[in-house]
Every structure is written in C-alpha cells, then in structure tokens.
Design a protein around this motif. Structure first.
Motif: not given
Length: 324
Positions: A130-132, A159-160, A170-173
């Motif tokens: 998350s961009i925040g 990403n927003v 992606c490997d981790l989110d």
C-alpha cells in the motif's frame, strides 16, 4: 415426467463421478506410491484428444506406445479409463473423474517448478505495498533490513487500492483491510488506533483548545478505509462537521502534505503517523484514540513456493512493525 427422469439421471451420474473420484484418490493414497508420470501423461493427452493417434503425435511417440502406457495405468488403478471401439474411444466415468485430478497435479508441478527454479540467485525479492504504508512506514525502516542483509536485492512496488493487487507479480504483498482474503496466507503487521493529527503550528496557535473547536476546522478524510471521521467523532460525542468544511484525499501521505499552520486536521492511523509524530512534523491535539478494525497485513498466495529470501524479510517486517 421426462424432465424428472433426466434430472434423476443427471444426479445419479454426478454421484457416480464423485464416488469414482473418491475411490481412485483413495487407492493412490493407500498405495503410498503414484503411477509413473509417462503413464499419466499418456492418459491426459488421450483423454484430451479422445484419440491414441493424436495423443501419440503430440507426445512424439507411436500409437502403440501410448496405448500400452494407458493400459498399464488402467492395470495399476484396477479400473478402465477408456472404452475402445473399432474406430474411436470413449472415456469412462472413472476416467472423467480422474482427469481433473491428473490435470491439477500437472498444473501444480509446472507452477511449482517455475516458482522454485525460474528465480536465479540474483533475482530481486519483489514486495508490493500500500502506498501509504510504503511511504510512511516502510521507507523509514527499510535501512534496518538493508544494513542487516546488504546482499539481498529488493524491488518495491506500490499501489493505492487493494483491488489492483492482482496485477503483476510480487513475492510478498502488504495490504490493509480486515485480514479476510481467501487463498492468501495472512500475517497481521499492525494494531492501529485512529486519532486526529494536525500541523504543529496549528496546535501552537491555540486553534484546537477543545474538541468543539474541530467544528471550525477543515477535516481531511482519507478515502478507501472502512472507518473514518464519523467513527471518531461519535466516540468523542461530537456532531460531525458539515460537508462544506471537509476535504477528501486517497492517501495519508497526501493528507499530511496538505496540513499547514492554519489549515486542516486529518484523521490518521498510528502506524502511519508514528514517524512524523516522533520528528515533530505532525502534532496530536487530542488524547482520544479508537481502535481500528482494519489493519496492515503481510500476505502471500497459499500455493506459492516463494522466493528464497521471502522468509527473512517476513520475519524482519513482523518484528520491526511490532516495535513501539
């Protein structure tokens, strides 16, 4: 009457297929071994083409070799997989039940092989966030991981909205929400509290002497969260300010940049405000906090084998995010 008979036959067929599937899988489980892959490959290709000849062409074998491999598989399973006619073949109900099992096994094998062996030792660990969280937390802590693991290459993408999290690899989110995402392994990273924050200059000016003074301020709402100003104001027993004195933004970091010594109060989350509060670039005018129902989580697909460095990063992230 005809429709009832058709429905009954369909239900009977479905029950037979389910029973056949259970019997076949049970036989394999009890045998503690599995048929040779070449037999399974011959069965899958034949079932797909409904032709020994076409299966043989695909597998670059003779028609006799494919037919023999299927017969050996049938002997092993003690069940017929095809009915042979003079000029055609027909898959049996047991074969129909077994085919998706074999297909899934081949898909899992192909996926696992790709995940494990397509990544070389120099491939970067890809983390989506998350961009925040990325700007307001990860960016201020990532140096600690790099200092301890300078040889590990990282690739950070942001990403927003969670809805975009299915795009790209992606490997981790790292995402926010209630932690209920089917098909993902989920680890909670934060236990956030919600509270108002403002520019230190606004607090020093005396413009926020009590809760009622919030009615005179522009309230900055961060959209995309399930909870917001209305939840906090309700707990504070304060009527919501009118919509004529509010501003909506899509990230906390944008909201923080909008604050000035004369303008704006944002409802923020403790994990995202921590660093700015510590450096004095953000002020907390009131002590009232409410626990957030949504938090940040580290997620990974359940079926993913994973990058060889993913566990190191996961362990570091969990330990670091739980520090005061």
């Amino acid at each position: 009457m005809g429709a009832n008979k058709s429905n009954a036959l369909s239900q009977s067929n479905n029950q037979y297929l389910a029973l056949a599937r259970v019997l076949v899988i049970g036989h394999l489980a009890m045998s503690r071994s599995f048929p040779p892959l070449i037999w399974l490959r011959a069965f899958e290709a034949t079932a797909r083409h409904l032709s020994f000849t076409h299966a043989a062409q695909e597998l670059n074998l003779t028609q006799a070799a494919v037919s023999k491999q299927v017969k050996l598989l049938e002997s092993y399973l003690k069940a017929p997989l095809f009915v042979r006619h003079a000029r055609s073949i027909e898959i049996t109900r047991v074969g129909q039940a077994y085919l998706p099992v074999v297909n899934q096994a081949f898909e899992d094998l192909a996926y696992g092989t790709h995940e494990l062996f397509s990544k070389g030792p120099n491939d970067a660990l890809t983390i989506r966030t998350s961009i925040g969280f990325g700007v307001l937390w990860l960016a201020h802590n990532l140096h600690d991981f790099q200092n301890h693991h300078p040889d590990i290459k990282l690739r950070i993408i942001s990403n927003v909205w969670n809805e975009n999290s299915s795009e790209g690899h992606c490997d981790l989110d790292i995402r926010y929400g209630d932690g209920e995402w089917p098909g993902l392994r989920v680890t909670q990273l934060t236990r956030d509290a919600l509270f108002p924050a403002c520019h230190p200059g606004l607090l020093a000016s005396g413009a926020l002497q009590n809760l009622a003074s919030l009615r005179e301020q522009t309230l900055i709402h961060v959209i995309g969260y399930a909870e917001g100003w209305s939840n906090w104001l309700r707990e504070a027993k304060l009527d919501c300010a009118g919509d004529d004195k509010c501003l909506h933004v899509d990230t906390n970091n944008l909201g923080f940049e909008i604050l000035t010594p004369t303008f704006g109060v944002i409802l923020t989350r403790s994990s995202l405000a921590r660093q700015r509060l510590a450096t004095g670039s953000l002020a907390k005018p009131f002590s009232l906090e409410i626990p957030a129902q949504e938090n940040f989580y580290l997620t990974q697909h359940e079926t993913a084998i994973g990058h060889p460095d993913a566990k190191l990063f996961s362990d570091w992230l969990l330990a670091r995010s739980n520090q005061p």
